[in-house]
Each structure stands twice: as structure tokens, then as C-alpha cells.
Design a protein around this motif. Structure first.
Motif, PDB file in Angstrom:
ATOM      1  N   VAL A  39     -29.777  -5.359  50.509  1.00  0.00           N
ATOM      2  CA  VAL A  39     -29.149  -6.644  50.856  1.00  0.00           C
ATOM      3  C   VAL A  39     -28.192  -7.077  49.758  1.00  0.00           C
ATOM      4  CG1 VAL A  39     -29.580  -9.103  51.264  1.00  0.00           C
ATOM      5  CG2 VAL A  39     -31.042  -7.387  52.344  1.00  0.00           C
ATOM      6  N   TRP A  40     -28.595  -6.929  48.507  1.00  0.00           N
ATOM      7  CA  TRP A  40     -27.750  -7.326  47.378  1.00  0.00           C
ATOM      8  C   TRP A  40     -26.459  -6.523  47.379  1.00  0.00           C
ATOM      9  CZ3 TRP A  40     -25.194  -6.270  42.914  1.00  0.00           C
ATOM     10  CH2 TRP A  40     -25.037  -7.313  41.989  1.00  0.00           C
ATOM     11  N   LYS A  41     -26.567  -5.211  47.664  1.00  0.00           N
ATOM     12  CA  LYS A  41     -25.388  -4.358  47.679  1.00  0.00           C
ATOM     13  C   LYS A  41     -24.374  -4.802  48.729  1.00  0.00           C
ATOM     14  CE  LYS A  41     -23.273  -0.464  49.527  1.00  0.00           C
ATOM     15  NZ  LYS A  41     -21.937  -0.846  49.027  1.00  0.00           N
ATOM     16  N   PHE A  42     -24.852  -5.092  49.954  1.00  0.00           N
ATOM     17  CA  PHE A  42     -23.917  -5.427  51.022  1.00  0.00           C
ATOM     18  C   PHE A  42     -23.433  -6.869  50.941  1.00  0.00           C
ATOM     19  CE2 PHE A  42     -25.805  -1.603  52.890  1.00  0.00           C
ATOM     20  CZ  PHE A  42     -24.645  -0.938  53.255  1.00  0.00           C
ATOM     21  N   ARG A  43     -24.219  -7.756  50.401  1.00  0.00           N
ATOM     22  CA  ARG A  43     -23.759  -9.127  50.240  1.00  0.00           C
ATOM     23  C   ARG A  43     -22.707  -9.257  49.149  1.00  0.00           C
ATOM     24  NH1 ARG A  43     -26.661 -13.397  52.364  1.00  0.00           N
ATOM     25  NH2 ARG A  43     -24.866 -14.581  51.629  1.00  0.00           N
ATOM     26  N   THR A  44     -22.785  -8.395  48.143  1.00  0.00           N
ATOM     27  CA  THR A  44     -21.817  -8.454  47.046  1.00  0.00           C
ATOM     28  C   THR A  44     -20.646  -7.495  47.258  1.00  0.00           C
ATOM     29  OG1 THR A  44     -23.070  -6.816  45.767  1.00  0.00           O
ATOM     30  CG2 THR A  44     -23.575  -9.153  45.391  1.00  0.00           C
ATOM     31  N   GLY A  45     -20.845  -6.442  48.084  1.00  0.00           N
ATOM     32  CA  GLY A  45     -19.778  -5.491  48.348  1.00  0.00           C
ATOM     33  C   GLY A  45     -19.537  -4.471  47.261  1.00  0.00           C
ATOM     34  N   ILE A  46     -20.485  -4.293  46.364  1.00  0.00           N
ATOM     35  CA  ILE A  46     -20.291  -3.345  45.269  1.00  0.00           C
ATOM     36  C   ILE A  46     -20.657  -1.932  45.714  1.00  0.00           C
ATOM     37  CG2 ILE A  46     -20.799  -5.123  43.552  1.00  0.00           C
ATOM     38  CD1 ILE A  46     -23.537  -3.824  43.201  1.00  0.00           C
ATOM     39  N   ALA A  47     -20.365  -0.959  44.865  1.00  0.00           N
ATOM     40  CA  ALA A  47     -20.726   0.426  45.137  1.00  0.00           C
ATOM     41  C   ALA A  47     -22.224   0.624  44.915  1.00  0.00           C
ATOM     42  CB  ALA A  47     -19.924   1.366  44.226  1.00  0.00           C
ATOM     43  N   TRP A  48     -22.782   1.638  45.564  1.00  0.00           N
ATOM     44  CA  TRP A  48     -24.218   1.907  45.412  1.00  0.00           C
ATOM     45  C   TRP A  48     -24.595   2.106  43.945  1.00  0.00           C
ATOM     46  CZ3 TRP A  48     -27.728   1.113  49.021  1.00  0.00           C
ATOM     47  CH2 TRP A  48     -27.376   1.183  50.377  1.00  0.00           C
ATOM     48  N   ARG A  49     -23.772   2.842  43.223  1.00  0.00           N
ATOM     49  CA  ARG A  49     -24.118   3.168  41.835  1.00  0.00           C
ATOM     50  C   ARG A  49     -24.106   1.943  40.925  1.00  0.00           C
ATOM     51  NH1 ARG A  49     -19.138   5.152  43.031  1.00  0.00           N
ATOM     52  NH2 ARG A  49     -17.342   4.326  41.887  1.00  0.00           N
ATOM     53  N   ARG A  54     -32.810  -3.246  38.349  1.00  0.00           N
ATOM     54  CA  ARG A  54     -34.076  -3.877  38.727  1.00  0.00           C
ATOM     55  C   ARG A  54     -34.506  -3.490  40.151  1.00  0.00           C
ATOM     56  NH1 ARG A  54     -30.488  -8.359  38.606  1.00  0.00           N
ATOM     57  NH2 ARG A  54     -30.006  -9.218  40.669  1.00  0.00           N
ATOM     58  N   TYR A  55     -33.565  -2.975  40.955  1.00  0.00           N
ATOM     59  CA  TYR A  55     -33.890  -2.558  42.317  1.00  0.00           C
ATOM     60  C   TYR A  55     -34.217  -1.067  42.396  1.00  0.00           C
ATOM     61  CZ  TYR A  55     -31.841  -7.064  43.452  1.00  0.00           C
ATOM     62  OH  TYR A  55     -31.559  -8.415  43.507  1.00  0.00           O
ATOM     63  N   GLY A  56     -34.271  -0.405  41.266  1.00  0.00           N
ATOM     64  CA  GLY A  56     -34.591   1.009  41.242  1.00  0.00           C
ATOM     65  C   GLY A  56     -33.345   1.878  41.266  1.00  0.00           C
ATOM     66  N   SER A  57     -33.569   3.165  41.432  1.00  0.00           N
ATOM     67  CA  SER A  57     -32.466   4.137  41.444  1.00  0.00           C
ATOM     68  C   SER A  57     -31.569   3.888  42.652  1.00  0.00           C
ATOM     69  CB  SER A  57     -33.030   5.551  41.496  1.00  0.00           C
ATOM     70  OG  SER A  57     -32.020   6.480  41.816  1.00  0.00           O
ATOM     71  N   TRP A  58     -30.252   3.891  42.425  1.00  0.00           N
ATOM     72  CA  TRP A  58     -29.333   3.661  43.539  1.00  0.00           C
ATOM     73  C   TRP A  58     -29.412   4.776  44.573  1.00  0.00           C
ATOM     74  CZ3 TRP A  58     -25.563   7.038  44.995  1.00  0.00           C
ATOM     75  CH2 TRP A  58     -25.144   8.001  44.069  1.00  0.00           C
ATOM     76  N   THR A  59     -29.774   5.999  44.135  1.00  0.00           N
ATOM     77  CA  THR A  59     -29.905   7.105  45.082  1.00  0.00           C
ATOM     78  C   THR A  59     -31.083   6.874  46.026  1.00  0.00           C
ATOM     79  OG1 THR A  59     -31.191   8.332  43.439  1.00  0.00           O
ATOM     80  CG2 THR A  59     -28.833   8.773  43.546  1.00  0.00           C
ATOM     81  N   ARG A 246     -16.975  -9.550  56.326  1.00  0.00           N
ATOM     82  CA  ARG A 246     -16.339  -8.241  56.480  1.00  0.00           C
ATOM     83  C   ARG A 246     -17.302  -7.135  56.067  1.00  0.00           C
ATOM     84  NH1 ARG A 246     -11.711  -8.761  59.511  1.00  0.00           N
ATOM     85  NH2 ARG A 246     -10.735 -10.748  58.991  1.00  0.00           N
ATOM     86  N   PRO A 247     -17.623  -6.199  56.976  1.00  0.00           N
ATOM     87  CA  PRO A 247     -18.467  -5.070  56.579  1.00  0.00           C
ATOM     88  C   PRO A 247     -17.783  -4.201  55.545  1.00  0.00           C
ATOM     89  CG  PRO A 247     -18.236  -5.219  58.996  1.00  0.00           C
ATOM     90  CD  PRO A 247     -17.228  -6.145  58.367  1.00  0.00           C
ATOM     91  N   VAL A 248     -18.575  -3.510  54.755  1.00  0.00           N
ATOM     92  CA  VAL A 248     -18.017  -2.568  53.794  1.00  0.00           C
ATOM     93  C   VAL A 248     -18.599  -1.194  54.095  1.00  0.00           C
ATOM     94  CG1 VAL A 248     -17.654  -4.240  51.974  1.00  0.00           C
ATOM     95  CG2 VAL A 248     -19.868  -3.144  52.172  1.00  0.00           C
ATOM     96  N   CYS A 249     -17.940  -0.158  53.588  1.00  0.00           N
ATOM     97  CA  CYS A 249     -18.361   1.197  53.886  1.00  0.00           C
ATOM     98  C   CYS A 249     -19.736   1.458  53.313  1.00  0.00           C
ATOM     99  CB  CYS A 249     -17.364   2.193  53.298  1.00  0.00           C
ATOM    100  SG  CYS A 249     -17.812   3.916  53.621  1.00  0.00           S
ATOM    101  N   PRO A 250     -20.725   1.915  54.131  1.00  0.00           N
ATOM    102  CA  PRO A 250     -22.093   2.119  53.644  1.00  0.00           C
ATOM    103  C   PRO A 250     -22.239   3.315  52.745  1.00  0.00           C
ATOM    104  CG  PRO A 250     -21.904   2.860  55.921  1.00  0.00           C
ATOM    105  CD  PRO A 250     -20.599   2.201  55.556  1.00  0.00           C
ATOM    106  N   THR A 251     -21.242   4.174  52.657  1.00  0.00           N
ATOM    107  CA  THR A 251     -21.406   5.355  51.810  1.00  0.00           C
ATOM    108  C   THR A 251     -20.643   5.182  50.520  1.00  0.00           C
ATOM    109  OG1 THR A 251     -19.538   6.422  52.908  1.00  0.00           O
ATOM    110  CG2 THR A 251     -21.733   6.886  53.770  1.00  0.00           C
TER     111      THR A 251
END
Length: 251
Positions: A39-49, A54-59, A246-251
């Protein structure tokens, strides 16, 4: 402590029973921590890495996200949230349909291999801007999603209107058929076509869609044969675009 963009206790209790049970093996990262990271990743729009450690390994987050997307877990979450909102009278059946472009990631995430590399997704098209996908979304009067369809980025908006509308199925808590028919539809000029207006009238759905300039010119040019202009209420039309996420690319 619940940080910004993280799930509240009530949201977690709604979602927790819908998650797949872990298979036997070594202990894995806690599901709530993973969901908070997603949720944090998609709400902020940042890259997975770039997701905080604190949320663990991005992989791990990336893998779990794609697994839950593939097995229907996120679909079940959406249906459960819709059913709860319907039971609380929190769904306003004033529906808008629109689309947005999602660009394909130009390269794999740093530190890992892109799981889609070498495969062509059916929801990818090649318009002038390169490989893109298009999300066609129907949302109700307060901007919450009801249904969506993914296509290639070169797909015209209006061609997917009926497909998105037919995908609306809000389940009910307890007996009763799913709700599928809105009271009113509001859309922009991109959806101003005879086929769409006929489809809506055939189902008894009121609509507010402005005419395109070329349609107005053609109707005026034909005189009496051009017919009357469709009814249009500017006050109702102002309620369109309540939410512009606006959605962002999930990959």
C-alpha cells in the motif's frame, strides 16, 4: 503505531481472512507488514527497491504482490470492501467511467530481474509513446472503484465502455443478487457516441455526457433530420472526476 498509508486495525480485520494460508516451510514475512509495504509503495508511487526497510525486503513485497494478483486475492479484497460499503449504504450509484495510461517500466528493477522480461503482456499496446497499458475504471459517486478492465495503451476509451459497465458486480452481505446497474452515468466527450447512449437507454440508465464539437456541427448541418441534442445537466456533470488517482506501473 500506524503510520501514514498503512492499514488500520478495522481494515486489517476485513482483509485478513481473505489472504491465502501460507504453505509449510520456513517462516515468511508477516502478511500485514507486506500489505502495508505494498500500500505504501502504490500510494507514494515510488519504485519497489525504494520501499522503506521496515516493510522487509522489496523483492518479498514484489513477489507477494504478483502472487496475490494472480490468484485473485486482491479481487476478493475489493469485493469484500464493496459488500461492506453497500451494507452501510456507502455506495452512491452515480457512476463515472474513464481511463488512464500506464507506461511499461523501461528496465528491470535494480538488483533483480524483471519477472515479465522476455514476455509480452496482452495488456500492452504500442501507441506513439511506446509500450503502454490502459486502465479503464468505473467508480461511484465518491470516487471508489467498482470495476476495471486492462487493455493495451492504443485501445480507444469508448470501445471498452460496455465491457467495464458489465464488469460491475457489487456482492451483498447475506441473500440477494449482486448489484450491477447504476442509477446514473457521467462521462466526458470521449464517450459521446450513439452506440453508448443507445446501450444506456436500453437498460434504463440515465446519463450525462456532453456532445463533441463535430457531433454538434453534423447535427446542425442536417437541420431537422439531425434530431434534438441529448439532454445535458451541467450541475450533474460537475460531479465527475471526484477522484483522480493515477495508477503506476506495478513492475
Amino acid at each position: 503505531m500506524i503510520r501514514r498509508h498503512e492499514l488500520s486495525d478495522a481494515e486489517w480485520e476485513l482483509i485478513r481472512p481473505l489472504l491465502p494460508r501460507p504453505v509449510l516451510g520456513r517462516p515468511r514475512l508477516d502478511d500485514r507488514t507486506v500489505l502495508n509495504g505494498i500500500v505504501w509503495k502504490f500510494r507514494t508511487g515510488i519504485a519497489w527497491r525504494d520501499v522503506p526497510e521496515r516493510y522487509g525486503s522489496w523483492t518479498s513485497l514484489h513477489t507477494r504482490f504478483h502472487r496475490w494478483a494472480a490468484d485473485g486475492t486482491f479481487d476478493r479484497m475489493l469485493q469484500a470492501a464493496q459488500a461492506k460499503a453497500d451494507a452501510a449504504g456507502d455506495i452512491e450509484w452515480l457512476v463515472s467511467v474513464d481511463s488512464t495510461i500506464i507506461r511499461r517500466c523501461p528496465r528491470p528493477p535494480a538488483g533483480g530481474r524483471c519477472p515479465k522480461r522476455g514476455r509480452r503482456s496482452p495488456a500492452l499496446g504500442r501507441p506513439k509513446g511506446g509500450l503502454t497499458s490502459r486502465t479503464h475504471l468505473a467508480c461511484h459517486g465518491t470516487g471508489r472503484p467498482l470495476a476495471f478492465v486492462l487493455t493495451g495503451g492504443n485501445t480507444n476509451d469508448c470501445t471498452q465502455f460496455t465491457t467495464v459497465m458489465d464488469a460491475i458486480r457489487v456482492p451483498r452481505i447475506g441473500p440477494g443478487r449482486p448489484l450491477i446497474r447504476p442509477d446514473h452515468v457521467i462521462d466526458d466527450k470521449g464517450y459521446s457516441s450513439k452506440a453508448i447512449r443507445t446501450w444506456l437507454r436500453g437498460r434504463g440508465i440515465a446519463h450525462t455526457i456532453p456532445e463533441r464539437a463535430d457531433q454538434i456541427r453534423n447535427r446542425v448541418r442536417r437541420g431537422r433530420l439531425g434530431g434534438r441534442s441529448p439532454a445535458f445537466d451541467p450541475e450533474t456533470y460537475r460531479r465527475r472526476n471526484i477522484s483522480d488517482k493515477r495508477p503506476v506501473c506495478p513492475t
